[in-house]
Design a protein around this motif. Sequence first.
Motif, PDB file in Angstrom:
ATOM      1  N   SER A 291       1.119  32.048  81.099  1.00  0.00           N
ATOM      2  CA  SER A 291       0.958  32.787  80.017  1.00  0.00           C
ATOM      3  C   SER A 291      -0.162  32.441  79.173  1.00  0.00           C
ATOM      4  O   SER A 291      -0.714  31.530  79.323  1.00  0.00           O
ATOM      5  CB  SER A 291       2.251  32.540  79.150  1.00  0.00           C
ATOM      6  OG  SER A 291       2.481  31.155  78.552  1.00  0.00           O
ATOM      7  N   GLU A 293      -0.268  31.923  76.016  1.00  0.00           N
ATOM      8  CA  GLU A 293      -0.077  30.532  75.075  1.00  0.00           C
ATOM      9  C   GLU A 293      -0.336  29.273  76.219  1.00  0.00           C
ATOM     10  O   GLU A 293      -0.890  28.428  75.516  1.00  0.00           O
ATOM     11  CB  GLU A 293       1.553  30.594  74.635  1.00  0.00           C
ATOM     12  CG  GLU A 293       2.045  29.366  73.741  1.00  0.00           C
ATOM     13  CD  GLU A 293       2.666  28.408  74.639  1.00  0.00           C
ATOM     14  OE1 GLU A 293       2.691  27.099  74.053  1.00  0.00           O
ATOM     15  OE2 GLU A 293       3.008  28.483  75.772  1.00  0.00           O
ATOM     16  N   THR A 296      -3.977  28.882  76.175  1.00  0.00           N
ATOM     17  CA  THR A 296      -4.510  28.239  75.220  1.00  0.00           C
ATOM     18  C   THR A 296      -4.492  26.811  75.016  1.00  0.00           C
ATOM     19  O   THR A 296      -5.381  25.931  74.543  1.00  0.00           O
ATOM     20  CB  THR A 296      -3.795  28.864  73.668  1.00  0.00           C
ATOM     21  OG1 THR A 296      -4.087  30.300  73.959  1.00  0.00           O
ATOM     22  CG2 THR A 296      -4.467  28.121  72.456  1.00  0.00           C
ATOM     23  N   ARG A 297      -3.402  26.074  75.521  1.00  0.00           N
ATOM     24  CA  ARG A 297      -3.306  24.790  75.661  1.00  0.00           C
ATOM     25  C   ARG A 297      -4.068  24.037  76.617  1.00  0.00           C
ATOM     26  O   ARG A 297      -4.573  23.099  76.370  1.00  0.00           O
ATOM     27  CB  ARG A 297      -1.717  24.201  75.783  1.00  0.00           C
ATOM     28  CG  ARG A 297      -0.847  24.835  74.613  1.00  0.00           C
ATOM     29  CD  ARG A 297       0.507  24.830  74.970  1.00  0.00           C
ATOM     30  NE  ARG A 297       1.413  23.790  75.569  1.00  0.00           N
ATOM     31  CZ  ARG A 297       2.442  23.791  76.044  1.00  0.00           C
ATOM     32  NH1 ARG A 297       3.109  24.588  76.399  1.00  0.00           N
ATOM     33  NH2 ARG A 297       3.128  22.309  76.369  1.00  0.00           N
TER      34      ARG A 297
END
Length: 444
Positions: A291, A293, A296-297
Motif C-alpha cells: 500500500s 501507507e 511512506t514507511r
Amino acid sequence: MSTQPFDLVIRADRAVVDGAERPASVGVRRGRVAEIGPRDADWSAAAEVVLADDEVLIPGMVDTHVHVNEPGRTEWEGFASATRAALRGGTTTIVDMPLNSLPPTTTVDALEIKQKAADGQCFVDVGFWGGAVPGNVEDLLPLHDAGVFGFKCFLIDSGVPEFPPLSPKQLREHMRRTALIGALMIVHAESAAEIDAAPTVPGPRYADFVASRPDASEVSAIKVVIDTMRETGSRAHILHLSSAEALPLIRDAKREGLPLTVETCPHYLSFTAEAIRDGSTAHKCCPPIRSSENQTRLWKALADGTIDCVVSDHSPSTADLKTDDFQTAWGGVASVQVALAAVWTGARERGHGLADVVRWMSERSAQVAGLQHKGGIRVGADADLVAFAPDEVTHVTAAGLEHKNPVTAYDELDLTGVARRVWLRGNEISTERADGRFLERGEA
Ligand SMILES: [Zn+2]
C-alpha cells in the motif's frame, strides 16, 4: 599541486563527494581516483572533461541484485543486454544472482560455467553471488575462495525447481558455515506458512495477489533469520524488503548489534498497490508491492538508515510468461536501467538530495557486498563516474530499454535524471564495447 600528470581530470561545479555535493576536480590515474581537489585545481592531465552546468558528477551505481539468467535462460536475459542496460542507467557494477541461470551458481563448476558464458559480454563490472541450497554446505567454502560475494538462499519456493528453499534447520546449518568462513548470507525472506494460510485467488486482480502474500510472511521469515543470526553468529542481509511491518524487528536487531543489513527496491518506492492496474503483471514480484501507507514507511526507514540500500532486483523473463494471471505469471520487475532515475524521481519529490541516493544505491550497496574499491568518489577507489543530469526528464518505453525483453513496470512513465556519460575505471564506456571485468570478493 601534483607533480605527476593525471590520465584524466573531470571538473564539476557539483560533485557528490564524502556524502555531500560540492564543486570538485577528480584526478584519475591508472583507473583509480588519485586525488580530489578544488574545481579549478591547477593540474595537468592527458585528458580533461568539464561537466555541463546541468550535470552532477556522481559515482556509478552498484546494483548488487541482478538476475542475468545466462546461461540456461538466456532468452529471458543475458550478460550483454543486462550490462548494457546497467551502463545506460548509470550503474557501473552489478552482482549477479545465483538463480534462474542454468546451472544455478551453487558449485564452483557452475560458477566457472557462468563466467565462461559471461566472458567478453560485460559492459560494466560484474561480480557473482553463490547459492545456498539443501545439500551444498560443503560447496560454500570453495565458492567463497573462488570469489563470490556471499550466498543467497530462499525460505520459500524460489519459482524455479533447481533452486529449492532451505528449511529453518538447513538455514541454521548453512549459516553455521557462513559464520565460520566469514561470509554473508543473503535471504529471500518470505515464509510459506503464512502464504499457505492466505487466500489464493487466481486471476488478474492485483488486490487478490497482494492478499495472497501477506505482510506476516515477511515478518515471520525475517524473525527466523534474526534468530538464526543470534544462534550462529553469521552476518545476514534481507533482500528486497517490501513490508514495513518488519521494520520494528529490524530496528531492534540492529540496536542489539547484530550484523544485519537490509535492502529495498525501486519498485517498492515507486508504485503502490492502490495504483497498479488489474492484469499488469509487469508489476508482479515477490514479496509484492504493497500500500501507499506502507511505501511512506519504507521511505522513512531509508532516511533513518533502518534500510541500508536500494538495488534493482532486475528479474526479467520473456513476455509470454507475464500472463495476466497474477498467481501464475513470472514474478520479477525488469528495472536495472531505470533504477537510479526511478529512485531519484521519488527521492527528490520527498525532499531528499542526490547525495542520499548515492548513499543508498552506490556507497551502502557496495559496502554490504564488500566491494571495497567501488561505491564512491574517494581517493583509491575505482574511477567509476557518471555525468548525471538530475533535471532532465525521460519518457520510458519498455522497447526503448536495453534489456532483452520489452516488458517493464516503468513503461510509459516519465522519470527524472539521465546518465549522460559514464566512466568505468577511468575510461569512458559505451554500449559499443564490452569493457567490464569480473570482480572478486576481497579485492582491494
Ligand atoms: Zn531477486
